[in-house]
Design a protein around this motif. Structure first.
Motif, PDB file in Angstrom:
ATOM      1  N   PRO A   1      55.281 -79.293  62.499  1.00  0.00           N
ATOM      2  CA  PRO A   1      54.048 -79.837  62.811  1.00  0.00           C
ATOM      3  C   PRO A   1      52.958 -79.870  62.000  1.00  0.00           C
ATOM      4  N   THR A   2      52.006 -80.840  61.986  1.00  0.00           N
ATOM      5  CA  THR A   2      51.022 -80.754  60.823  1.00  0.00           C
ATOM      6  C   THR A   2      49.887 -80.022  61.406  1.00  0.00           C
ATOM      7  N   ASN A   3      49.829 -79.611  62.930  1.00  0.00           N
ATOM      8  CA  ASN A   3      48.697 -78.890  63.610  1.00  0.00           C
ATOM      9  C   ASN A   3      47.366 -79.638  63.309  1.00  0.00           C
ATOM     10  N   LYS A   4      47.539 -80.780  63.612  1.00  0.00           N
ATOM     11  CA  LYS A   4      46.416 -81.769  63.554  1.00  0.00           C
ATOM     12  C   LYS A   4      46.207 -82.117  65.036  1.00  0.00           C
ATOM     13  N   ARG A   5      44.805 -82.615  65.541  1.00  0.00           N
ATOM     14  CA  ARG A   5      44.604 -83.160  66.461  1.00  0.00           C
ATOM     15  C   ARG A   5      44.723 -84.643  66.649  1.00  0.00           C
ATOM     16  N   TYR A   6      45.400 -85.195  67.593  1.00  0.00           N
ATOM     17  CA  TYR A   6      45.777 -86.607  67.238  1.00  0.00           C
ATOM     18  C   TYR A   6      45.108 -87.540  68.450  1.00  0.00           C
ATOM     19  N   LEU A   7      44.907 -88.741  68.170  1.00  0.00           N
ATOM     20  CA  LEU A   7      44.630 -89.728  69.296  1.00  0.00           C
ATOM     21  C   LEU A   7      45.538 -90.957  68.979  1.00  0.00           C
ATOM     22  N   LEU A   8      46.585 -91.287  69.721  1.00  0.00           N
ATOM     23  CA  LEU A   8      47.501 -92.287  69.622  1.00  0.00           C
ATOM     24  C   LEU A   8      46.832 -93.640  70.160  1.00  0.00           C
ATOM     25  N   ALA A   9      46.923 -94.659  69.529  1.00  0.00           N
ATOM     26  CA  ALA A   9      46.416 -96.123  70.373  1.00  0.00           C
ATOM     27  C   ALA A   9      47.291 -96.859  70.271  1.00  0.00           C
ATOM     28  N   VAL A  10      47.939 -97.560  71.409  1.00  0.00           N
ATOM     29  CA  VAL A  10      49.412 -98.087  71.670  1.00  0.00           C
ATOM     30  C   VAL A  10      48.871 -99.613  72.347  1.00  0.00           C
ATOM     31  N   ASP A  11      49.551-100.503  71.340  1.00  0.00           N
ATOM     32  CA  ASP A  11      49.574-101.784  72.029  1.00  0.00           C
ATOM     33  C   ASP A  11      50.583-101.929  73.048  1.00  0.00           C
TER      34      ASP A  11
ATOM     35  N   GLU B   1      37.059 -84.630  69.850  1.00  0.00           N
ATOM     36  CA  GLU B   1      37.576 -84.281  68.456  1.00  0.00           C
ATOM     37  C   GLU B   1      38.753 -84.470  68.001  1.00  0.00           C
ATOM     38  N   TYR B   2      38.809 -85.179  67.140  1.00  0.00           N
ATOM     39  CA  TYR B   2      40.358 -85.770  66.552  1.00  0.00           C
ATOM     40  C   TYR B   2      40.228 -85.633  65.010  1.00  0.00           C
ATOM     41  N   ASP B   3      41.589 -85.029  64.658  1.00  0.00           N
ATOM     42  CA  ASP B   3      41.670 -85.155  63.170  1.00  0.00           C
ATOM     43  C   ASP B   3      42.084 -86.468  62.538  1.00  0.00           C
ATOM     44  N   VAL B   4      43.225 -87.117  63.543  1.00  0.00           N
ATOM     45  CA  VAL B   4      43.735 -88.189  63.179  1.00  0.00           C
ATOM     46  C   VAL B   4      43.860 -89.484  64.169  1.00  0.00           C
ATOM     47  N   PHE B   5      43.859 -90.545  63.917  1.00  0.00           N
ATOM     48  CA  PHE B   5      43.697 -91.755  64.736  1.00  0.00           C
ATOM     49  C   PHE B   5      44.905 -92.447  64.430  1.00  0.00           C
ATOM     50  N   VAL B   6      45.760 -92.956  65.163  1.00  0.00           N
ATOM     51  CA  VAL B   6      47.264 -93.685  64.786  1.00  0.00           C
ATOM     52  C   VAL B   6      46.978 -94.926  65.867  1.00  0.00           C
ATOM     53  N   VAL B   7      47.257 -96.037  65.273  1.00  0.00           N
ATOM     54  CA  VAL B   7      47.430 -97.276  65.891  1.00  0.00           C
ATOM     55  C   VAL B   7      48.540 -97.939  65.705  1.00  0.00           C
ATOM     56  N   TYR B   8      49.351 -98.225  66.841  1.00  0.00           N
ATOM     57  CA  TYR B   8      50.834 -98.718  66.862  1.00  0.00           C
ATOM     58  C   TYR B   8      50.429-100.050  67.456  1.00  0.00           C
ATOM     59  N   THR B   9      50.747-101.204  66.688  1.00  0.00           N
ATOM     60  CA  THR B   9      50.823-102.350  67.209  1.00  0.00           C
ATOM     61  C   THR B   9      51.833-103.162  66.411  1.00  0.00           C
ATOM     62  N   ASP B  10      52.103-104.413  67.155  1.00  0.00           N
ATOM     63  CA  ASP B  10      53.064-105.280  66.385  1.00  0.00           C
ATOM     64  C   ASP B  10      52.531-105.980  65.002  1.00  0.00           C
ATOM     65  N   SER B  11      51.798-107.259  65.369  1.00  0.00           N
ATOM     66  CA  SER B  11      51.260-107.638  64.170  1.00  0.00           C
ATOM     67  C   SER B  11      49.765-108.008  64.376  1.00  0.00           C
ATOM     68  N   GLU B  12      49.181-107.630  65.555  1.00  0.00           N
ATOM     69  CA  GLU B  12      47.854-107.730  65.682  1.00  0.00           C
ATOM     70  C   GLU B  12      46.811-106.614  65.495  1.00  0.00           C
ATOM     71  N   THR B  13      46.318-106.956  64.242  1.00  0.00           N
ATOM     72  CA  THR B  13      45.496-105.882  63.674  1.00  0.00           C
ATOM     73  C   THR B  13      43.945-106.333  63.653  1.00  0.00           C
ATOM     74  N   PHE B  14      43.478-106.904  64.935  1.00  0.00           N
ATOM     75  CA  PHE B  14      42.295-107.593  64.992  1.00  0.00           C
ATOM     76  C   PHE B  14      41.165-106.413  65.092  1.00  0.00           C
ATOM     77  N   PHE B  15      40.113-106.592  64.772  1.00  0.00           N
ATOM     78  CA  PHE B  15      38.875-105.929  65.270  1.00  0.00           C
ATOM     79  C   PHE B  15      37.666-106.692  65.644  1.00  0.00           C
ATOM     80  N   GLY B  16      36.899-106.217  66.337  1.00  0.00           N
ATOM     81  CA  GLY B  16      35.676-106.761  66.992  1.00  0.00           C
ATOM     82  C   GLY B  16      34.503-106.885  66.110  1.00  0.00           C
ATOM     83  N   ASN B  17      33.368-106.365  66.937  1.00  0.00           N
ATOM     84  CA  ASN B  17      32.051-106.194  66.120  1.00  0.00           C
ATOM     85  C   ASN B  17      31.996-105.233  65.037  1.00  0.00           C
TER      86      ASN B  17
END
Length: 553
Positions: free
Chosen positions: A379-389, A474-490
């Motif tokens: 384990p890395t012992n970090k706090r994760y937020l995973l965001a999934v397509d 409170e998160y140390d690491v954010f991970v986004v899993y997507t196919d090929s859509e790497t859009f961002f808004g404003n």
């Protein structure tokens, strides 16, 4: 200062006009943590690029990819650079060994004498098999202005062969298994290097390479080194007998493999469609090689349970895959096993024409090994937020592991993180950025079912940080899993991450964006050492991500 201790009224805008400690202006008009040249070098050695992006596909290594080495040498840090390269290589931190070999060749071709000498001293530590040596020679030739081999280069190559002086049979094994790579072979290298053997046993191996077995045997065996020399000659004679063994003498070939512990590369091509030959090879295969060759062995009907020998081999595969000790010792990542599981289940190779009958018991054993291997992930012992397509396009194949869909690969990585880390939240790009209930008790099927039931919305790579900021998470690491859509808004993801760092007080919070079905995108700010892009997704990607999360990049 964390969210939990903030006295600032809720809803007050967070000022983005000041840099945090260690930050500087970036190209997006905000601030980011700056990357020094040793960090750039480390990125190159582990990822293959200086800019914080991991590519699953092979990229041509060029001098402009690693300009940090030149700058460090100019500041009299060349020897430290070589030590750095050696450390990454020896500890197995690089995703692909070619980056460390290329970096070493740049140092070896440096005009700085101290750097050059340090590079050649490190050659045997970094180039541990002939394949690595040939690759080093190729890169040096590409880096060299002339075509000649200088004295330092020749001496270093000679020392590489002589480094086997305490284990000469190992040299004999290596030079016969890895005979040529990268348009180089041992005979050509020896011809240019003018090697002076330091022992009689090494001399026999070199004479065998240059003039053949008869010449190597023609000189009398000296008493001083009799045991090593005889062991080397016996092995080389076994290799030569194997080369000339006719198809009809299968029993002789089996005996040669067993006595001399020969590898598949020592076996004539005409015999590699023999169940009997593969049965002998199979019994001495390490775990990784066995998993890699399951398709080939199944194509030969080796695991047919309707006969005693086939049932024995089938049981042996299942026993090995079920052994926690063997899995732990082999250090195989769960995603690597998953790739083998899906590939074997498909009944055909990713490339070429190889196909095989699928053995259901072996499929189940591979699935079981996948779950068992989670126990050995540190384990890395970090706090994760995973965001999934969760869109329908996630059924597209992964670029770099085409037998797996993006949906299944992201499910595997969700499971890996929830089973190995204490704090891990999973959210889906669905209505209102929906929480996905993934826990350590889930399996692949249950995670995929949960994802499939959700309606989807457009993937916005800045949403995870905005969500965390708004909800005071409170998160140390954010991970986004997507196919090929790497859009961002404003808001650009780098800006959202910067804002999250300010309002949370977690100054080293990190963002990884995995575009699994694409061969190119750019989200990470190259000047921010806490942002990373993963383009495609192969068996080395989890290793690269772990190194990044641990702060090793």
């Amino acid at each position: 200062m964390s969210f939990l201790n903030q006295t600032q009224p809720s809803g007050d805008p967070v000022s983005q006009m000041e840099a945090l400690v260690g930050q500087a202006n970036n190209k997006a008009g905000g601030f980011s943590y700056q990357v020094d040249d040793f960090t750039r070098l480390l990125r190159f050695l582990i990822l293959g690029t200086e800019g914080g992006t991991y590519y699953s596909s092979e990229k041509e290594l060029k001098r402009e990819n690693v300009q940090s080495i030149d700058r460090l040498i100019m500041t009299d840090q060349g020897e430290q650079v070589v030590d750095f390269i050696r450390d990454v290589s020896v500890k197995g931190r690089a995703c692909k060994q070619n980056t460390t070999i290329y970096a070493l060749s740049v140092c070896a071709r440096s005009n700085d004498l101290k750097t050059k000498n340090a590079a050649y001293r490190a050659l045997s530590d970094i180039c541990r098999i002939p394949t690595h040596l040939f690759e080093f020679v190729k890169y040096c030739e590409n880096e060299s202005a002339g075509s000649g081999w200088g004295r330092a280069h020749r001496v270093a190559i000679g020392k590489w062969y002589n480094s086997y002086k305490d284990k000469p049979k190992r040299l004999a094994y290596h030079v016969t298994k890895y005979q040529s790579r990268h348009s180089w072979n041992h005979k050509d290298v020896l011809r240019l290097a003018h090697i002076k053997p330091e022992t009689n046993a090494i001399s026999k191996v070199i004479k065998y390479i240059v003039k053949g077995l008869n010449e190597a045997k023609s000189d009398p065996v000296p008493m001083a080194d009799n045991e090593n020399v005889q062991e080397v000659l016996d092995f080389l004679e076994g290799v030569e007998k194997a080369k000339k063994c006719p198809r009809q003498e299968i029993e002789n070939m089996k005996e040669l493999i067993a006595i001399h512990e020969l590898a598949r590369e020592h076996v004539p091509t005409t015999m590699l469609d023999s169940i009997e030959i593969w049965s002998v090879l199979f019994r001495q295969m390490p775990m990784t090689a066995m998993i890699r060759n399951l398709g080939k062995m199944s194509s030969l009907q080796m695991f047919q349970s309707d006969n005693q020998e086939g049932k024995f081999r089938e049981d042996l595969v299942i026993e090995k895959l079920g052994s926690k000790n063997m899995l732990e010792n082999a250090k195989i990542h769960p995603f690597t096993i998953m790739t083998a599981w899906y590939q074997y289940q498909a009944g055909r190779g990713e490339k070429g024409k190889l196909s095989w009958p699928v053995n259901d018991r072996i499929v189940k054993a591979l699935e079981g090994a996948f779950y068992k291997a989670f126990e050995f992930v540190e384990p890395t012992n970090k706090r994760y937020l995973l965001a999934v397509d969760v869109s329908g396009s996630m059924t597209a194949p992964v670029h770099g592991s085409s037998q797996i869909t993006c949906r299944d690969a992201s499910a595997a990585m969700m499971l890996l993180t929830t089973k190995t880390e204490k704090t891990c939240d999973v959210l889906a790009f669905s209505e209102n950025f929906t929480k996905l209930d993934v826990s350590a008790t889930d399996n692949m099927k249950s995670v995929i079912d949960k994802c499939s039931r959700l309606p989807f919305q457009r993937t916005d790579c800045s949403l995870p940080m905005q969500y965390a900021c708004k909800n005071k998470k409170e998160y140390d690491v954010f991970v986004v899993y997507t196919d090929s859509e790497t859009f961002f808004g404003n808001m650009h993801p780098s800006k959202a991450l910067e804002e999250y760092r300010k309002c949370s007080g977690i100054r080293d919070s990190r963002l990884i964006v995995c575009g699994m079905a694409t061969n190119g995108f750019s989200i990470a700010d190259p000047s921010d050492k806490f942002m990373m892009d993963v383009v495609g997704f192969d068996t080395n990607a989890p290793k690269a991500m772990t190194s990044f999360v641990k702060g090793e990049l």
